[in-house]
Design an enzyme around this catalytic site. Structure first.
Site, PDB file in Angstrom:
ATOM      1  N   TRP A 124       0.868  -1.202  -0.007  1.00 37.52           N
ATOM      2  CA  TRP A 124      -0.116   0.005   0.093  1.00 37.52           C
ATOM      3  C   TRP A 124       0.941   1.246  -0.012  1.00 37.52           C
ATOM      4  O   TRP A 124       0.490   2.369  -0.734  1.00 37.52           O
ATOM      5  CB  TRP A 124      -1.006  -0.163   1.145  1.00 37.52           C
ATOM      6  N   LYS A 141      -5.748  -0.202   7.784  1.00 31.68           N
ATOM      7  CA  LYS A 141      -6.827  -0.546   8.122  1.00 31.68           C
ATOM      8  C   LYS A 141      -6.727  -1.679   9.144  1.00 31.68           C
ATOM      9  O   LYS A 141      -6.841  -2.928   9.148  1.00 31.68           O
ATOM     10  CB  LYS A 141      -7.564  -1.223   6.848  1.00 31.68           C
ATOM     11  N   LYS A 169     -13.998  -5.360   7.877  1.00 34.20           N
ATOM     12  CA  LYS A 169     -14.204  -5.633   7.037  1.00 34.20           C
ATOM     13  C   LYS A 169     -13.287  -6.951   6.664  1.00 34.20           C
ATOM     14  O   LYS A 169     -13.552  -7.789   5.902  1.00 34.20           O
ATOM     15  CB  LYS A 169     -14.384  -4.750   5.575  1.00 34.20           C
ATOM     16  N   ASP A 184     -15.601  -1.118   0.343  1.00 35.84           N
ATOM     17  CA  ASP A 184     -14.424  -1.732   1.126  1.00 35.84           C
ATOM     18  C   ASP A 184     -14.714  -3.400   1.214  1.00 35.84           C
ATOM     19  O   ASP A 184     -13.810  -3.983   1.241  1.00 35.84           O
ATOM     20  CB  ASP A 184     -13.777  -1.000   1.913  1.00 35.84           C
ATOM     21  N   SER A 244      -7.295 -10.137  -2.344  1.00 33.46           N
ATOM     22  CA  SER A 244      -7.271  -9.896  -1.010  1.00 33.46           C
ATOM     23  C   SER A 244      -6.435 -10.608   0.067  1.00 33.46           C
ATOM     24  O   SER A 244      -6.431 -12.043   0.137  1.00 33.46           O
ATOM     25  CB  SER A 244      -9.018 -10.095  -0.412  1.00 33.46           C
ATOM     26  N   ARG A 245      -5.655  -9.981   0.649  1.00 36.76           N
ATOM     27  CA  ARG A 245      -4.679 -10.426   1.657  1.00 36.76           C
ATOM     28  C   ARG A 245      -5.691 -11.423   2.822  1.00 36.76           C
ATOM     29  O   ARG A 245      -5.414 -12.433   3.161  1.00 36.76           O
ATOM     30  CB  ARG A 245      -3.939  -9.652   2.579  1.00 36.76           C
ATOM     31  N   ASN A 246      -6.624 -10.641   3.207  1.00 41.29           N
ATOM     32  CA  ASN A 246      -7.581 -11.265   4.363  1.00 41.29           C
ATOM     33  C   ASN A 246      -8.225 -12.502   3.841  1.00 41.29           C
ATOM     34  O   ASN A 246      -8.370 -13.631   4.622  1.00 41.29           O
ATOM     35  CB  ASN A 246      -8.514 -10.257   4.911  1.00 41.29           C
ATOM     36  N   VAL A 266       0.694  -9.183   4.858  1.00 44.99           N
ATOM     37  CA  VAL A 266       0.109  -9.108   6.252  1.00 44.99           C
ATOM     38  C   VAL A 266      -1.452  -9.127   6.181  1.00 44.99           C
ATOM     39  O   VAL A 266      -2.000  -8.314   5.544  1.00 44.99           O
ATOM     40  CB  VAL A 266       0.613  -7.941   7.101  1.00 44.99           C
ATOM     41  N   GLU A 319      -4.420  -8.124   8.039  1.00 44.42           N
ATOM     42  CA  GLU A 319      -4.920  -7.245   9.299  1.00 44.42           C
ATOM     43  C   GLU A 319      -5.967  -8.047  10.038  1.00 44.42           C
ATOM     44  O   GLU A 319      -6.012  -7.661  11.452  1.00 44.42           O
ATOM     45  CB  GLU A 319      -5.178  -5.994   8.904  1.00 44.42           C
TER      46      GLU A 319
HETATM   47  N1  LIG Z   1      -2.476  -3.695   0.202  1.00 43.53           N
HETATM   48  C1  LIG Z   1      -3.457  -3.218  -0.225  1.00 43.53           C
HETATM   49  O1  LIG Z   1      -4.135  -3.077  -0.981  1.00 43.53           O
HETATM   50  C2  LIG Z   1      -3.984  -2.085   0.926  1.00 43.53           C
HETATM   51  C3  LIG Z   1      -4.963  -1.078   0.726  1.00 43.53           C
HETATM   52  C4  LIG Z   1      -5.558  -0.366   1.660  1.00 43.53           C
HETATM   53  C5  LIG Z   1      -4.888  -0.362   2.755  1.00 43.53           C
HETATM   54  N2  LIG Z   1      -4.154  -1.273   3.112  1.00 43.53           N
HETATM   55  C6  LIG Z   1      -3.586  -1.370   4.544  1.00 43.53           C
HETATM   56  O2  LIG Z   1      -2.165  -0.798   4.390  1.00 43.53           O
HETATM   57  C7  LIG Z   1      -1.476  -1.091   5.547  1.00 43.53           C
HETATM   58  C8  LIG Z   1      -0.082  -1.936   5.163  1.00 43.53           C
HETATM   59  O3  LIG Z   1      -0.505  -3.278   4.524  1.00 43.53           O
HETATM   60  P1  LIG Z   1       0.205  -3.430   3.157  1.00 43.53           P
HETATM   61  O4  LIG Z   1      -0.880  -4.235   2.300  1.00 43.53           O
HETATM   62  O5  LIG Z   1       0.972  -2.475   2.333  1.00 43.53           O
HETATM   63  O6  LIG Z   1       1.505  -4.519   3.671  1.00 43.53           O
HETATM   64  P2  LIG Z   1       1.917  -5.979   2.919  1.00 43.53           P
HETATM   65  O7  LIG Z   1       1.989  -5.458   1.502  1.00 43.53           O
HETATM   66  O8  LIG Z   1       1.410  -6.993   3.383  1.00 43.53           O
HETATM   67  O9  LIG Z   1       3.564  -5.738   3.450  1.00 43.53           O
HETATM   68  C9  LIG Z   1       3.693  -5.937   4.721  1.00 43.53           C
HETATM   69  C10 LIG Z   1       4.671  -4.883   5.428  1.00 43.53           C
HETATM   70  O10 LIG Z   1       4.472  -5.130   6.694  1.00 43.53           O
HETATM   71  C11 LIG Z   1       5.989  -4.790   7.082  1.00 43.53           C
HETATM   72  N3  LIG Z   1       6.494  -5.755   8.112  1.00 43.53           N
HETATM   73  C12 LIG Z   1       6.262  -7.370   8.171  1.00 43.53           C
HETATM   74  N4  LIG Z   1       6.561  -7.522   9.431  1.00 43.53           N
HETATM   75  C13 LIG Z   1       7.238  -6.741  10.217  1.00 43.53           C
HETATM   76  C14 LIG Z   1       7.386  -6.608  11.472  1.00 43.53           C
HETATM   77  N5  LIG Z   1       7.835  -7.693  12.205  1.00 43.53           N
HETATM   78  N6  LIG Z   1       7.911  -5.403  11.719  1.00 43.53           N
HETATM   79  C15 LIG Z   1       7.756  -4.370  10.969  1.00 43.53           C
HETATM   80  N7  LIG Z   1       7.185  -4.379   9.686  1.00 43.53           N
HETATM   81  C16 LIG Z   1       6.884  -5.572   9.304  1.00 43.53           C
HETATM   82  C17 LIG Z   1       6.681  -5.416   5.773  1.00 43.53           C
HETATM   83  O11 LIG Z   1       8.068  -5.023   5.842  1.00 43.53           O
HETATM   84  P3  LIG Z   1       9.285  -5.689   5.214  1.00 43.53           P
HETATM   85  O12 LIG Z   1       8.908  -5.953   3.621  1.00 43.53           O
HETATM   86  O13 LIG Z   1      10.415  -5.083   5.265  1.00 43.53           O
HETATM   87  O14 LIG Z   1       9.249  -7.115   5.783  1.00 43.53           O
HETATM   88  C18 LIG Z   1       5.912  -4.791   4.831  1.00 43.53           C
HETATM   89  O15 LIG Z   1       6.236  -3.506   4.780  1.00 43.53           O
HETATM   90  C19 LIG Z   1      -2.615  -2.223   6.227  1.00 43.53           C
HETATM   91  O16 LIG Z   1      -3.157  -1.733   7.448  1.00 43.53           O
HETATM   92  C20 LIG Z   1      -3.315  -2.637   5.043  1.00 43.53           C
HETATM   93  O17 LIG Z   1      -4.785  -3.129   5.664  1.00 43.53           O
HETATM   94  C21 LIG Z   1      -3.685  -2.275   2.080  1.00 43.53           C
HETATM   95  O1  LIG Z   2      -8.475  -6.984   0.461  1.00 43.61           O
HETATM   96  P1  LIG Z   2      -7.019  -6.937   1.657  1.00 43.61           P
HETATM   97  O2  LIG Z   2      -7.316  -7.743   2.553  1.00 43.61           O
HETATM   98  O3  LIG Z   2      -5.953  -7.209   0.671  1.00 43.61           O
HETATM   99  O4  LIG Z   2      -7.283  -5.518   1.942  1.00 43.61           O
HETATM  100  C1  LIG Z   2      -6.839  -4.483   1.285  1.00 43.61           C
HETATM  101  C2  LIG Z   2      -7.598  -3.227   0.968  1.00 43.61           C
HETATM  102  O5  LIG Z   2      -8.056  -2.840   2.433  1.00 43.61           O
HETATM  103  C3  LIG Z   2      -8.903  -3.091   0.348  1.00 43.61           C
HETATM  104  O6  LIG Z   2      -9.400  -1.982  -0.029  1.00 43.61           O
END
Ligand SMILES: NC(=O)c1ccc[n+]([C@@H]2O[C@H](COP(=O)([O-])OP(=O)(O)OC[C@H]3O[C@@H](n4cnc5c(N)ncnc54)[C@H](OP(=O)(O)O)[C@@H]3O)[C@@H](O)[C@H]2O)c1
Ligand SMILES: O=P(O)(O)OC[C@H](O)CO
Length: 330
Positions: A13, A108, A193, A246, A256-258, A281, A283
């Site tokens: 993200w 989130k 969600k 969402d 979706s990760r979840n 990860v 969430e």
């Molecule tokens: N992905 C989406 O489409 C999306 C959309 C909207 C909102 N979000 C929200 O954005 C937030 C970030 O999610 P993401 O999807 O970007 O994550 P992600 O792609 O699953 O990446 C995981 C992140 O967590 C870090 N991490 C893992 N283990 C860790 C630890 N022990 N200590 C510190 N950092 C650690 C990783 O760092 P390293 O790579 O250095 O291990 C990486 O930056 C979440 O709250 C998610 O709900 C995501």
């Molecule tokens: O669908 P997830 O679990 O990867 O969550 C990512 C975002 O929250 C979607 O809006």
């Protein structure tokens, strides 16, 4: 004037938001925890492990592991690490480090153990006014941003001028953004969600089909409505894309990760092995515990969250728990 943004996080993200913001002309100081990833970005212009197809313009994007420097130089702070790592990531910052900044959470999730929203945590930790805060919400997968597919974001915050200012930084050919005043409701819904999508994944992994998932998601909307009303009984339209949209994208998308995590649990993986299998990860795993514990006081009827909690934290068999849950849905 060029807006200066500190992006906190190196995952999918943070990478997607850095693409949107920098391609719109903002200057993005980008904090990643890994030195190797920063070196790789500086050498190749690509983040090696997340959305690695995206190339960054290093005249506008400044990757670094020096958090203080990245934050000091910015007008805006955007938080985009999973909620479980927020405290650790911000550990080195002084209490006054964010005094004059506008802080946007793109997270989130809730702070595990404290069971508080990320915006409540940062407001308390850095003595911020609620008017300095906003959240990025809406159905939007980072993977689709990388592909420049049409997406919609909602910026929630009590100060609609701040929310609109951030919308302006985001809007482009494929991103539409609009402001909304409901900070807490949007943030809680984005947390919940994930629990629902995770449960949809469990059901899918067990062999339940689309008919069941449609009922699960409909009941989930009612569960979310009851919980939000108990916490903050403001008027809000849960059918808006920041809430229902969402929920739908997370519950149904291949990205979706979840849902992916839940699917593995439904197929028989242990929580540990499902987490190890994913390089991302989910969430929802942490959110289940926070919402379940918060609800001990509120006592809202939450059969879906309870089922997910029993499976993930009390090691009840997913098949048994879904048999019980299915009798409670209408
Ligand atoms: N992905 C989406 O489409 C999306 C959309 C909207 C909102 N979000 C929200 O954005 C937030 C970030 O999610 P993401 O999807 O970007 O994550 P992600 O792609 O699953 O990446 C995981 C992140 O967590 C870090 N991490 C893992 N283990 C860790 C630890 N022990 N200590 C510190 N950092 C650690 C990783 O760092 P390293 O790579 O250095 O291990 C990486 O930056 C979440 O709250 C998610 O709900 C995501
Ligand atoms: O669908 P997830 O679990 O990867 O969550 C990512 C975002 O929250 C979607 O809006």
């Amino acid at each position: 004037m060029v807006e200066k943004i500190a992006m906190i996080g190196g995952g999918s993200w943070a990478t997607a938001l850095t693409k949107i913001l920098s391609e719109n002309g903002a200057q993005v100081g980008w904090w990643l925890r890994s030195k190797d990833d920063v070196q790789h970005l500086l050498r190749t212009r690509h983040n090696p492990r997340y959305l690695s197809s995206v190339a960054f313009d290093l005249n506008r994007v400044f990757p670094s592991t020096d958090l203080k420097e990245v934050v000091e130089d910015a007008d805006w702070l955007v938080l985009a690490v999973p909620a479980a790592f927020v405290q650790g990531a911000l550990d080195k910052l002084d209490r006054d480090a964010l005094r004059d900044k506008r802080v946007i959470s793109a997270i989130k999730g809730m702070i595990p153990g404290k069971n508080v929203l990320v915006t409540d945590y940062v407001a308390e930790r850095f003595r911020l006014d609620v008017e300095q805060l906003g959240v990025v919400a809406g159905p939007c997968h980072a993977e689709e941003v990388a592909l420049e597919k049409q997406s919609y974001l909602t910026i929630g915050g009590p100060d609609l001028e701040l929310a609109e200012d951030f919308c302006q930084l985001l809007r482009n050919r494929y991103v539409k953004a609009h402001p909304a005043a409901d900070l807490d409701g949007i943030e809680y819904c984005a947390v919940m969600k994930n629990i629902i999508a995770l449960t949809c994944g469990i059901a899918h992994g067990l062999g339940y089909g689309d008919n069941f998932q449609a009922v699960l998601v409909s009941n989930a909307v009612q569960e979310i409505r009851r919980f939000l009303y108990a916490l903050s009984p403001n008027q809000r339209d849960l059918s808006a894309s920041a809430y229902l949209g969402d929920l739908l994208v997370t519950a149904y998308s291949q990205f979706s990760r979840n849902r992916t995590f839940g699917n593995m649990v439904g197929r028989g993986y242990s929580v540990k092995s499902a987490q190890m299998e994913m390089n991302m990860v989910a969430e929802g795993y942490y959110a289940v515990k926070s919402i379940y514990e918060l609800n001990k006081k509120l006592k809202v009827s939450m059969p879906i969250t309870n089922a997910a909690y029993h499976i993930l934290y009390e090691k009840i068999s997913p098949a048994v728990e879904l048999e019980i849950l299915k009798e409670k849905l209408k």
